[in-house]
Design a protein around this motif. Structure first.
Motif, mmCIF file in Angstrom:
data_model
loop_
_atom_site.group_PDB
_atom_site.id
_atom_site.type_symbol
_atom_site.label_atom_id
_atom_site.label_comp_id
_atom_site.label_asym_id
_atom_site.label_seq_id
_atom_site.Cartn_x
_atom_site.Cartn_y
_atom_site.Cartn_z
ATOM 1 N N MET A 1 -7.441 -12.711 0.583
ATOM 2 C CA MET A 1 -6.204 -13.108 1.265
ATOM 3 C C MET A 1 -5.191 -13.628 0.256
ATOM 4 S SD MET A 1 -5.534 -16.108 4.106
ATOM 5 C CE MET A 1 -7.239 -16.029 4.583
ATOM 6 N N LYS A 2 -3.974 -13.140 0.363
ATOM 7 C CA LYS A 2 -2.914 -13.571 -0.557
ATOM 8 C C LYS A 2 -2.029 -14.597 0.166
ATOM 9 C CE LYS A 2 0.295 -10.629 -1.953
ATOM 10 N NZ LYS A 2 0.951 -9.518 -2.705
ATOM 11 N N VAL A 3 -2.074 -15.830 -0.321
ATOM 12 C CA VAL A 3 -1.288 -16.912 0.271
ATOM 13 C C VAL A 3 -0.190 -17.307 -0.709
ATOM 14 C CG1 VAL A 3 -1.322 -19.257 1.185
ATOM 15 C CG2 VAL A 3 -3.262 -17.737 1.592
ATOM 16 N N ALA A 4 1.045 -17.300 -0.248
ATOM 17 C CA ALA A 4 2.178 -17.676 -1.094
ATOM 18 C C ALA A 4 2.697 -19.039 -0.670
ATOM 19 C CB ALA A 4 3.287 -16.639 -0.985
ATOM 20 N N ILE A 5 2.923 -19.916 -1.642
ATOM 21 C CA ILE A 5 3.633 -21.178 -1.416
ATOM 22 C C ILE A 5 5.059 -20.960 -1.895
ATOM 23 C CG2 ILE A 5 3.814 -23.610 -2.027
ATOM 24 C CD1 ILE A 5 0.823 -23.639 -2.523
ATOM 25 N N GLN A 189 -9.589 -34.898 6.567
ATOM 26 C CA GLN A 189 -10.282 -33.791 7.220
ATOM 27 C C GLN A 189 -9.435 -33.151 8.316
ATOM 28 O OE1 GLN A 189 -13.044 -32.207 6.356
ATOM 29 N NE2 GLN A 189 -12.587 -30.783 8.031
ATOM 30 N N GLN A 190 -8.644 -33.981 9.022
ATOM 31 C CA GLN A 190 -7.802 -33.442 10.090
ATOM 32 C C GLN A 190 -6.792 -32.437 9.531
ATOM 33 O OE1 GLN A 190 -9.219 -36.668 9.687
ATOM 34 N NE2 GLN A 190 -7.342 -37.740 10.267
ATOM 35 N N GLY A 191 -6.196 -32.797 8.396
ATOM 36 C CA GLY A 191 -5.236 -31.903 7.769
ATOM 37 C C GLY A 191 -5.883 -30.627 7.258
ATOM 38 N N SER A 192 -7.079 -30.760 6.689
ATOM 39 C CA SER A 192 -7.804 -29.575 6.221
ATOM 40 C C SER A 192 -8.111 -28.637 7.379
ATOM 41 C CB SER A 192 -9.110 -29.982 5.535
ATOM 42 O OG SER A 192 -8.845 -30.636 4.317
ATOM 43 N N GLN A 193 -8.423 -29.211 8.546
ATOM 44 C CA GLN A 193 -8.697 -28.400 9.731
ATOM 45 C C GLN A 193 -7.465 -27.597 10.139
ATOM 46 O OE1 GLN A 193 -11.764 -28.147 11.700
ATOM 47 N NE2 GLN A 193 -10.525 -26.367 12.268
ATOM 48 N N ILE A 194 -6.295 -28.244 10.094
ATOM 49 C CA ILE A 194 -5.060 -27.549 10.447
ATOM 50 C C ILE A 194 -4.770 -26.418 9.469
ATOM 51 C CG2 ILE A 194 -2.544 -27.839 10.512
ATOM 52 C CD1 ILE A 194 -3.107 -30.663 11.718
ATOM 53 N N ILE A 195 -4.931 -26.666 8.179
ATOM 54 C CA ILE A 195 -4.688 -25.618 7.191
ATOM 55 C C ILE A 195 -5.692 -24.478 7.371
ATOM 56 C CG2 ILE A 195 -4.648 -25.074 4.722
ATOM 57 C CD1 ILE A 195 -3.708 -27.978 4.247
ATOM 58 N N GLN A 196 -6.954 -24.820 7.616
ATOM 59 C CA GLN A 196 -7.969 -23.799 7.843
ATOM 60 C C GLN A 196 -7.625 -22.957 9.079
ATOM 61 O OE1 GLN A 196 -10.778 -23.175 5.785
ATOM 62 N NE2 GLN A 196 -10.769 -21.310 7.012
ATOM 63 N N ASN A 197 -7.201 -23.619 10.145
ATOM 64 C CA ASN A 197 -6.805 -22.890 11.353
ATOM 65 C C ASN A 197 -5.657 -21.922 11.047
ATOM 66 O OD1 ASN A 197 -8.651 -24.340 12.885
ATOM 67 N ND2 ASN A 197 -7.125 -25.791 13.668
ATOM 68 N N PHE A 198 -4.717 -22.375 10.231
ATOM 69 C CA PHE A 198 -3.587 -21.513 9.848
ATOM 70 C C PHE A 198 -4.081 -20.307 9.048
ATOM 71 C CE2 PHE A 198 -0.409 -20.447 6.545
ATOM 72 C CZ PHE A 198 0.569 -19.911 7.370
ATOM 73 N N LEU A 199 -4.994 -20.547 8.113
ATOM 74 C CA LEU A 199 -5.495 -19.457 7.288
ATOM 75 C C LEU A 199 -6.264 -18.433 8.111
ATOM 76 C CD1 LEU A 199 -6.758 -21.468 4.179
ATOM 77 C CD2 LEU A 199 -4.670 -20.101 4.354
ATOM 78 N N GLU A 200 -6.817 -18.860 9.235
ATOM 79 C CA GLU A 200 -7.611 -17.973 10.082
ATOM 80 C C GLU A 200 -6.771 -17.202 11.098
ATOM 81 O OE1 GLU A 200 -10.640 -20.438 11.765
ATOM 82 O OE2 GLU A 200 -11.709 -20.671 9.871
ATOM 83 N N LEU A 201 -5.467 -17.478 11.174
ATOM 84 C CA LEU A 201 -4.621 -16.749 12.117
ATOM 85 C C LEU A 201 -4.607 -15.249 11.812
ATOM 86 C CD1 LEU A 201 -1.526 -19.122 12.365
ATOM 87 C CD2 LEU A 201 -3.240 -18.723 14.132
#
Length: 201
Positions: A1-5, A189-201
């Motif tokens: 997966m290619k993620v751009a910031i 951990q809450q923030g990591s969960q949100i980022i993980q959820n985003f990556l899984e979209l």
């Protein structure tokens, strides 16, 4: 997966990069339109001033590109505010993805309240009324980290809200665009969960 910031005239890119690396993703930090368009996911972080940040986006013609992107897109803090229509910070016309306004906390009203709240809103606060795609696994008992003096008003696109002086949008969602006023990369951990959820979209 290619993620751009998305790199622009604002800070906090590095902490988002570290948060992604902790989840096993090595992102590309770029302001190149071709690389942003070809990425699987785009993250738009930011700590800075709305007016100068928008000027940078315009100088790279990213103000035209960003609203046209089709992949999952996440705006964080200033990145969320710049996705809105207008910010009182510098009387700035923003990107208009979310047709809502960004306004300044009323410091006078904050001092009138019994808790003597302060501006900027800085510290941990909980999320309420969550109904977004990237809040999976979170509850109203989970706290996330905020640092901001301006806020996004509640709107039809609000997918989580927080109360500091007034209730306001903690998260927004519209089509492929997602946004968080708080800093998931600094929210344990809450923030990591949100980022993980985003990556899984």
């Amino acid at each position: 997966m290619k993620v751009a910031i998305l790199r622009y005239n604002a800070g906090n890119t590095q902490s988002v990069q570290y948060a992604l690396e902790r989840l096993g993703v090595t992102p590309l930090v770029t302001d190149d339109p071709a690389l942003l368009t070809s990425a699987d996911k785009v993250i738009f972080p930011g700590v800075g001033h709305a007016y100068s940040a928008m000027n940078y986006l315009k100088s790279k013609q990213l103000d035209q590109l960003i609203p046209q992107l089709k992949q999952p897109f996440l705006g964080i803090c200033l990145g969320m505010q710049l996705l809105c229509e207008h910010s009182e910070e510098g009387d700035t016309a923003c990107l208009g993805v979310f047709p809502v306004k960004v306004v300044k906390f009323d410091a006078h009203l904050a001092q009138q309240q019994s808790a003597k709240l302060k501006v900027p809103h800085m510290g941990w606060n909980n999320l309420q009324e969550m109904n977004g795609k990237i809040t999976k696994g979170l509850t109203a008992n989970d706290y996330v980290y905020f640092v901001h003096s301006y806020y996004v008003e509640l709107a039809d696109y609000t997918t989580a809200q927080t109360d500091h002086i007034v209730p306001f949008s903690a998260m927004l969602e519209k089509d492929n665009f997602h946004a968080a006023q708080f800093h998931p990369e600094k929210s344990s951990q809450q923030g990591s969960q949100i980022i993980q959820n985003f990556l899984e979209l």
